[in-house]
Write a protein that holds these residues in place. Structure first.
Motif: not given
Length: 703
Positions: A136-141, A45-46, A128-129
């Motif tokens: 939680r926070c995730v990063l997608l490229e 997570d970020v 962001s969830f």
């Protein structure tokens, strides 16, 4: 097959059916893209930092739509967790910038301009969830090939698997790019619980999970948890806020079964209930049952407060998010509705528990904030009243600026905005020139100023002081007049303390009757009453004459608030008939001490002209005269029989402040006993002519 959440919501409805969900194997998060796109999920997570919106000088990739699906993430066949799959739809946003020199643009055939237009686009998409108590926070490229880059066109979607969430929880999802080129997308949804999904065999905790049931208990709410006695579980009540994290309100570890009563005043729309077994990694279920409860919405507004933040900031404090707008208004000192002002606060939904700024230069006690919902004012606070004091009687001047430096100035009043130099009949119009001079001389406080106009608050104290000076002069004059009246009444008050004055008029029919009158006058003096009777003033009567003596006594008695008593006897009745028949021209001679005969010249005109009530009282001895013998002209005042009506007679003589009825009866008894010997001497058969007085033929009747 995955189940789209909006289809699942339609399927559940009011009577939920049981639906099966797609199963995912393994605990790892994954990401996949539409054909032609490439994507990558950063490990771990970020930190979520949306940042400010920046402009895009060239085409960029942005998320335009969010969609969720429910799936099961399974570690074993019977060990699964509910998971939220997120689908992000992407679109190319913006255009290529053209060079300023159009001819140069046409000659630009080299790669300096061609390569950017044929290059691929790359974006970092944040997800962001939030689902209490998880965040939680995730990063997608994501990368889009040049062939798919068409400004304004959708390029496909990215699918993220997945965010684990508790059954029955409310989840919130935000999506934006890094850097952020537009407002973030957001999505909020209530997840179903074990009862709406085919998961009892897959999620072990569903079988042992305590389920809260909410029911009405009069005005209050009853929360029932049907759990076996040996089961331990946690119960949490929290405020599920849209802006900011969830706020715990009440938490207990309990042993089932339990019944908890919630006071109806504690209900708000965002109050949610979360319950879970006290076991390692147990599933939590949440419900928010009061979202549409009218009582909860009323309580929310009662709990909402406006707070002033130093120096020109404000904040709307509330336990839940609100659909409301805030405006500035001016509250006049004299009351009435608060009048909306330009400039208004931004016409957008107010974010609760967040600081906002006023578009003002200075604060003022009369400046207020109104919070409205669905065009109804729900809350109004004059935020500066605590720091700057109570409302002031200031006049608000509004300056409007138009094109070509056109300006107009008006004063805000309850009837509207009145031009200062107008002929209207309002306070602002009457003081228009003075207010304009105050503004030009810098005596007014500037509250707001920009290209559209300005607001000024001008004090009205000095104009109010002029008006109050006249009021004070009038009050002093009134006080002086009142003091003079008190001095004039001083003697009257002293006289009142000595008893009320009574002038007793009678006809001297014979010596026995005069003795009876003397006994009556002496008894009345013991009450106390200040009695005047000609029997006790023979010397003054002889010196002044009956008429002059009567005039002097009558004037003094009435000036002191006293009463004139007419004591009727056969002789008095005869004199009254004589006067009524012949008038003041009657030439019959009377004795030098006969004040009654002389008084008829003033007494009878008072009765004829209606001035007698309140000044005169009539009386007669019932053993000497019948009531019907009294001329009807005198019945305009009380005519009472003695001694049978002595209490009423004494009450009429003493006037206001009559003693207690018991004391009055005792005094009447004393007077009656004093009269009885003299009355016995006068008693004779009714209708027998008296000696010493010539009787007229109408002595027994007539008017």
């Amino acid at each position: 097959m995955p189940v789209p959440w909006f289809l699942l919501s339609l399927a559940l409805g009011r009577s939920p059916v049981v639906l099966s969900l797609e199963r995912l194997a393994g605990p790892q998060d994954t990401v996949r893209c539409s054909p032609g796109l490439s994507c990558h999920l950063w490990d771990g997570d970020v930190l979520c930092l949306p940042g400010s919106i920046v402009s895009a000088p060239e085409p960029v990739l942005v998320p335009t739509h969010l969609q969720t699906e429910l799936v099961l993430r399974c570690h074993q066949e019977t060990d699964c967790e509910l998971c939220v799959r997120v689908v992000i739809h992407l679109t190319v946003h913006g255009h290529w910038e053209k060079p300023e020199d159009e001819e140069q643009f046409e000659r630009a055939a080299d790669l300096e301009f061609e390569e950017p237009r044929n290059a691929s686009l790359q974006a970092q998409v944040m997800l962001s969830f939030q689902a209490y108590p998880t965040a939680r926070c995730v990063l997608l490229e994501v990368q889009v090939p040049a062939a798919l880059v068409q400004p304004g066109q959708s390029v496909g979607s990215v699918v993220f698997d997945c965010f684990e969430a508790a059954l029955g929880a409310e989840v919130r999802i935000w999506s934006y790019t890094q850097p952020r080129y537009q407002k973030e997308l957001n999505f909020t949804q209530q997840l179903p619980d074990c009862r709406g999904l085919e998961v009892r065999d897959s999620i072990q905790s569903c079988q042992a999970l305590p389920w809260p049931n909410v029911s009405a208990d009069g005005d209050d709410v009853r929360l029932v948890l049907e759990v076996s006695e040996e089961r331990h579980f946690g119960l949490s009540l929290y405020w599920n806020q849209v802006q900011g994290p969830m706020k715990p309100w009440w938490h207990r570890n309990l042993t089932g079964p339990q019944t908890i009563t919630l006071n109806h005043t504690d209900l708000v729309p965002c109050l949610c209930i979360q319950v879970w077994p006290l076991e390692l990694d147990s599933v939590r279920t949440s419900i928010c049952p009061f979202r549409k409860d009218p009582r909860a919405h009323r309580n929310l507004w009662r709990a909402t407060r406006l707070q002033l933040l130093h120096p020109l900031g404000w904040q709307l404090e509330a336990p839940c998010s609100l659909t409301a707008e805030a405006t500035l208004c001016w509250q006049a000192l004299g009351g009435g509705p608060c009048q909306s002002l330009v400039p208004p606060l931004p016409r957008e939904n107010v974010t609760v528990n967040k600081a906002h700024d006023f578009p003002l230069l200075k604060g003022h006690p009369n400046l207020c904030v109104q919070v409205s919902s669905w065009e109804k004012v729900q809350l109004q606070e004059c935020l500066w009243s605590d720091s700057l004091g109570p409302l002031k009687d200031d006049m608000l001047l509004m300056e409007t600026r138009g094109p070509q430096d056109n300006r107009s100035l008006c004063a805000l009043e309850p009837s509207g905005c009145t031009p200062l130099l107008s002929r209207a009949s309002t306070r602002a119009a009457r003081l228009g020139e003075q207010l304009l001079q105050d503004l030009q001389s810098g005596q007014c406080l500037q509250l707001w100023n920009d290209d559209l106009g300005a607001l000024w608050a001008c004090p009205m104290d000095k104009y109010i002081h002029r008006r109050w000076a006249l009021v004070w002069m009038a009050c002093l004059l009134f006080a002086a007049v009142l003091f003079l009246l008190l001095l004039l009444k001083k003697d009257h008050v002293k006289a009142a303390s000595r008893g009320r004055a009574a002038l007793l008029l009678y006809s001297a029919d014979d010596a026995d009757f005069e003795l009876l009158v003397g006994a009556l006058a002496s008894a009345l003096c013991q009450l106390p009453l200040r009695v005047a009777v000609d029997l006790w003033s023979r010397r003054e009567l002889s010196a002044q004459g009956p008429l002059a003596w009567f005039h002097a006594q009558r004037r003094q008695t009435l000036q002191e608030g006293g009463v004139v008593v007419l004591l009727f006897s056969p002789g008095a009745v005869a004199l009254c008939h004589e006067w009524l028949q012949d008038g003041a021209s009657a030439t019959r001679a009377h004795g030098p001490h006969d004040a009654f005969a002389a008084s008829l010249n003033c007494v009878l005109p008072d009765f004829m002209q209606g001035r007698a009530p309140g000044r005169y009282v009539g009386a007669y001895f019932d053993s000497l005269l019948r009531r019907d013998a009294v001329p009807s002209l005198f019945l305009a005042v009380p005519v009472l029989a003695l001694p049978s009506q002595l209490p009423d007679f004494l009450r009429a003589l003493q006037g206001p402040g009559v003693p207690h009825p018991g004391r009055l009866a005792d005094r009447a008894e004393q007077v009656s006993q004093a009269l009885q010997p003299a009355l016995d001497c006068c008693v004779r058969p009714l209708g027998t002519p008296e000696t010493g007085r010539e009787m007229g033929p109408e002595a027994g009747d007539g008017t």
